[in-house]
Scaffold this motif. Structure first.
Motif, short mmCIF file in Angstrom:
data_model
loop_
_atom_site.label_atom_id
_atom_site.label_comp_id
_atom_site.label_asym_id
_atom_site.label_seq_id
_atom_site.Cartn_x
_atom_site.Cartn_y
_atom_site.Cartn_z
N LEU A 146 1.93 -1.79 -5.29
CA LEU A 146 0.56 -1.34 -5.06
C LEU A 146 0.47 0.19 -4.99
O LEU A 146 -0.49 0.78 -5.49
CB LEU A 146 0.00 -1.97 -3.79
N CYS A 147 1.46 0.82 -4.37
CA CYS A 147 1.46 2.29 -4.34
C CYS A 147 1.61 2.86 -5.75
O CYS A 147 0.95 3.84 -6.10
CB CYS A 147 2.59 2.81 -3.45
N SER A 148 2.45 2.24 -6.54
CA SER A 148 2.63 2.71 -7.92
C SER A 148 1.37 2.51 -8.74
O SER A 148 0.94 3.39 -9.48
CB SER A 148 3.80 1.98 -8.58
N LEU A 149 0.75 1.34 -8.61
CA LEU A 149 -0.46 1.07 -9.38
C LEU A 149 -1.60 1.97 -8.95
O LEU A 149 -2.43 2.38 -9.77
CB LEU A 149 -0.87 -0.39 -9.23
N GLY A 150 -1.65 2.29 -7.66
CA GLY A 150 -2.70 3.18 -7.18
C GLY A 150 -2.59 4.57 -7.76
O GLY A 150 -3.60 5.25 -7.97
N GLY A 151 -1.40 5.03 -8.02
CA GLY A 151 -1.22 6.36 -8.55
C GLY A 151 -1.14 6.44 -10.06
O GLY A 151 -1.27 7.52 -10.64
N ILE A 152 -0.93 5.30 -10.72
CA ILE A 152 -0.75 5.33 -12.18
C ILE A 152 -1.98 5.85 -12.89
O ILE A 152 -1.90 6.72 -13.75
CB ILE A 152 -0.34 3.94 -12.71
N GLY A 153 -3.14 5.34 -12.53
CA GLY A 153 -4.37 5.79 -13.20
C GLY A 153 -4.62 7.26 -12.99
O GLY A 153 -5.00 7.98 -13.93
N LEU A 154 -4.40 7.73 -11.77
CA LEU A 154 -4.61 9.15 -11.50
C LEU A 154 -3.57 10.01 -12.21
O LEU A 154 -3.88 11.08 -12.73
CB LEU A 154 -4.54 9.40 -10.00
N THR A 155 -2.34 9.54 -12.23
CA THR A 155 -1.27 10.31 -12.86
C THR A 155 -1.47 10.43 -14.36
O THR A 155 -1.31 11.50 -14.93
CB THR A 155 0.09 9.65 -12.57
N PHE A 189 -2.37 14.42 -15.13
CA PHE A 189 -1.20 15.19 -15.50
C PHE A 189 -0.69 14.77 -16.87
O PHE A 189 -0.76 13.61 -17.23
CB PHE A 189 -0.07 14.98 -14.48
N LYS A 190 -0.18 15.73 -17.60
CA LYS A 190 0.47 15.43 -18.88
C LYS A 190 1.97 15.50 -18.63
O LYS A 190 2.58 16.57 -18.64
CB LYS A 190 0.06 16.44 -19.95
N LEU A 191 2.55 14.33 -18.36
CA LEU A 191 3.96 14.24 -18.00
C LEU A 191 4.75 13.53 -19.09
O LEU A 191 4.20 12.79 -19.90
CB LEU A 191 4.12 13.45 -16.70
N HIS A 192 6.04 13.76 -19.06
CA HIS A 192 6.95 13.04 -19.94
C HIS A 192 6.94 11.57 -19.49
O HIS A 192 6.83 11.29 -18.30
CB HIS A 192 8.36 13.64 -19.80
N PRO A 193 7.03 10.63 -20.42
CA PRO A 193 6.98 9.21 -20.04
C PRO A 193 8.03 8.81 -19.01
O PRO A 193 7.79 7.88 -18.22
CB PRO A 193 7.21 8.48 -21.36
N LEU A 247 6.39 7.14 -13.81
CA LEU A 247 6.52 6.11 -12.80
C LEU A 247 6.84 6.70 -11.43
O LEU A 247 6.23 6.34 -10.42
CB LEU A 247 7.59 5.10 -13.20
N LEU A 248 7.76 7.65 -11.39
CA LEU A 248 8.13 8.26 -10.12
C LEU A 248 6.99 9.09 -9.55
O LEU A 248 6.70 9.01 -8.35
CB LEU A 248 9.37 9.15 -10.31
N VAL A 249 6.30 9.83 -10.39
CA VAL A 249 5.17 10.64 -9.91
C VAL A 249 4.03 9.74 -9.46
O VAL A 249 3.39 10.00 -8.44
CB VAL A 249 4.71 11.63 -11.01
#
Length: 70
Positions: free
Chosen positions: A20-29, A33-37, A41-43
């Protein structure tokens, strides 16, 4: 046998919390942010964890602490 089931229930709850913490941040991340794939997941987990803590602290100002942390 009950000890094993209790440990599995606790492990399942912890895994659900991580998801749930990961899913909550995935959309925002992905949008903010333009991150490397490999980094997404960690961010997203970290961002979801920070947002969960902030929201729990904000709601604990008006609600009882156990209720706001759940």
């Amino acid at each position: 046998m009950t000890i094993l089931l209790n440990n599995l229930a606790e492990l399942g709850g912890s895994l659900l919390w991580v998801v749930l913490c990961s899913l909550g941040g995935i959309g925002l991340t992905y949008r903010a942010f333009k991150l490397h794939p490999n980094e997404r997941l960690l961010v997203s987990f970290g961002l979801g964890l920070v947002l969960q803590n902030w929201l729990a602290n904000l709601t604990s100002q008006v609600l009882p602490v156990p209720l706001s942390f759940w």
